[in-house]
Write an enzyme that holds these catalytic residues in place. Structure first.
Site, PDB file in Angstrom:
ATOM      1  N   ASP A 240       0.825  -1.207   0.000  1.00 27.58           N
ATOM      2  CA  ASP A 240       0.000   0.000   0.000  1.00 27.58           C
ATOM      3  C   ASP A 240       0.861   1.259   0.000  1.00 27.58           C
ATOM      4  O   ASP A 240       0.560   2.239  -0.691  1.00 27.58           O
ATOM      5  CB  ASP A 240      -0.920   0.007   1.227  1.00 27.58           C
ATOM      6  CG  ASP A 240      -2.053  -1.006   1.113  1.00 27.58           C
ATOM      7  OD1 ASP A 240      -2.255  -1.558   0.008  1.00 27.58           O
ATOM      8  OD2 ASP A 240      -2.739  -1.244   2.128  1.00 27.58           O
ATOM      9  N   GLU A 266      -3.200  -2.228  -8.633  1.00 29.69           N
ATOM     10  CA  GLU A 266      -2.010  -1.503  -9.084  1.00 29.69           C
ATOM     11  C   GLU A 266      -2.247  -0.822 -10.425  1.00 29.69           C
ATOM     12  O   GLU A 266      -1.301  -0.502 -11.154  1.00 29.69           O
ATOM     13  CB  GLU A 266      -0.811  -2.456  -9.184  1.00 29.69           C
ATOM     14  CG  GLU A 266      -0.942  -3.570 -10.208  1.00 29.69           C
ATOM     15  CD  GLU A 266      -1.609  -4.829  -9.668  1.00 29.69           C
ATOM     16  OE1 GLU A 266      -1.349  -5.906 -10.243  1.00 29.69           O
ATOM     17  OE2 GLU A 266      -2.367  -4.746  -8.693  1.00 29.69           O
TER      18      GLU A 266
END
Length: 350
Positions: A240, A266
């Site tokens: 993250d 992503e």
């Protein structure tokens, strides 16, 4: 933000303006009818002025509240119509024995102008100042001084203060509501992790750019390579953090008019207004080099794959996004860490 708030504030006051016109017009008609029953000079002029002329102006303003293109004219009428009403009052009544019966109209006009007319505080205050000057001019030009003139003006001042306090209080409440709405809108448009724009906000920006400029718009779809391995090796907390860092890196290296968003996982997107396909390809290749040379926390280096597409004439965001996604899929299939473009004329990749 001030200009945006003023427009929002005025639009939110339109229903108030509309109904104030609708209710004030018949009150003036009743006013004119009552005057006609009294033993006063110029009864026909009074009926015409209060029973027909002023109500007609108010109903014109009422109609204009439904037509946005008449906003400037409407504000002009909102400013001048109570001035005209007070001039009529003063002209017809100053120096007569019945003047005291008509003074309340001046007080009510002051409160109405500041608190209920929809004018800005600046314009409303200017109008009230005009009322005071006109009242003084009429009294002294006709030598009609009242025995307790100071009390008369004390009530005028009180009316102005009551209207002004109400207007300021209402404006502050409205500003607070507007700011809260802006914050909620920002939250609704924001990706919770990276604080970039989300898919919905990117779609809106694409269509706004398309409608405003009618210029070529290109879209980049960017996907971090082998990001699952980062999560598996270092954990999701580190993953993250890398996504946040990657989002900031993109924002720092796109152009001022470009917008960066995250669509989940992503996968990132860049909307590039006024950008041809070849220009977008150059930007994408530059971003790949920046990503490759950047030292990320916890991970020495990362790479990314990019798909590029240019929107066709009047094409939807989903349409150009689908083609950029297809180019991205080819870039990943072709070994990753490269850029592929979708050529709209031949419907092939390069």
């Amino acid at each position: 933000m001030s200009t945006q708030f003023e427009a929002w504030f005025f639009n939110n006051r339109l229903p108030q303006i509309r109904y104030m016109m609708l209710f004030t017009a018949p009150l003036y008609m009743l006013y004119g009818f009552i005057e006609f029953q009294m033993d006063l000079p110029m009864p026909e002029l009074r009926v015409f002025f209060h029973g027909l002329f002023i109500p007609s102006i108010l109903m014109v303003v009422f109609g204009m509240t439904y037509v946005p293109t008449f906003t400037t004219v409407m504000k002009t009428l909102l400013f001048f119509s109570p001035i005209v009403a007070i001039v009529g009052n003063l002209y017809l009544n100053v120096g007569t024995a019945a003047f005291d019966c008509f003074v309340p109209e001046i007080y009510l006009c002051m409160i109405w102008t500041l608190a209920m007319s929809g004018l800005s505080i600046r314009l409303g205050s200017l109008a009230v100042l005009v009322y005071v000057i006109l009242t003084l001019l009429f009294h002294y030009s006709r030598d009609a001084e009242q025995p307790f003139m100071f009390l008369y003006f004390l009530w005028m001042l009180s009316s102005a203060v009551f209207g002004l306090v109400t207007a300021i209080f209402y404006r502050q409440i409205s500003l607070s509501i507007y700011q809260q709405q802006q914050k909620l809108a920002e939250i609704a448009d924001m990706d919770n992790l990276t604080h970039l724009l989300n898919r919905h906000a990117m779609q809106r920006y694409f269509h706004q750019s398309q409608q405003a400029q009618h210029l070529p718009i290109s879209v980049l779809m960017i996907d971090l390579d082998y990001f699952k391995q980062v999560n598996d090796t270092f954990g999701h907390m580190v993953g993250d953090g890398l996504l946040v860092e990657f989002g900031k890196l993109l924002q720092e290296h796109v152009r001022r008019g470009d917008r960066v968003g995250r669509f989940g996982g992503e996968e990132f997107c860049v909307v590039m207004p006024n950008t041809q396909l070849t220009q977008a390809q150059t930007v994408a290749e530059s971003l790949l080099a920046i990503i490759h040379n950047h030292h990320f926390k916890h991970v020495d280096s990362l790479t990314a794959s990019v798909g590029v597409a240019q929107a066709l004439t009047e094409e939807s965001f989903e349409g150009v996004l689908t083609r950029a996604d297809q180019a991205l899929f080819l870039a990943k299939s072709d070994g990753r860490n490269n850029v592929k473009i979708f050529l709209p004329t031949s419907a092939v990749y390069a």
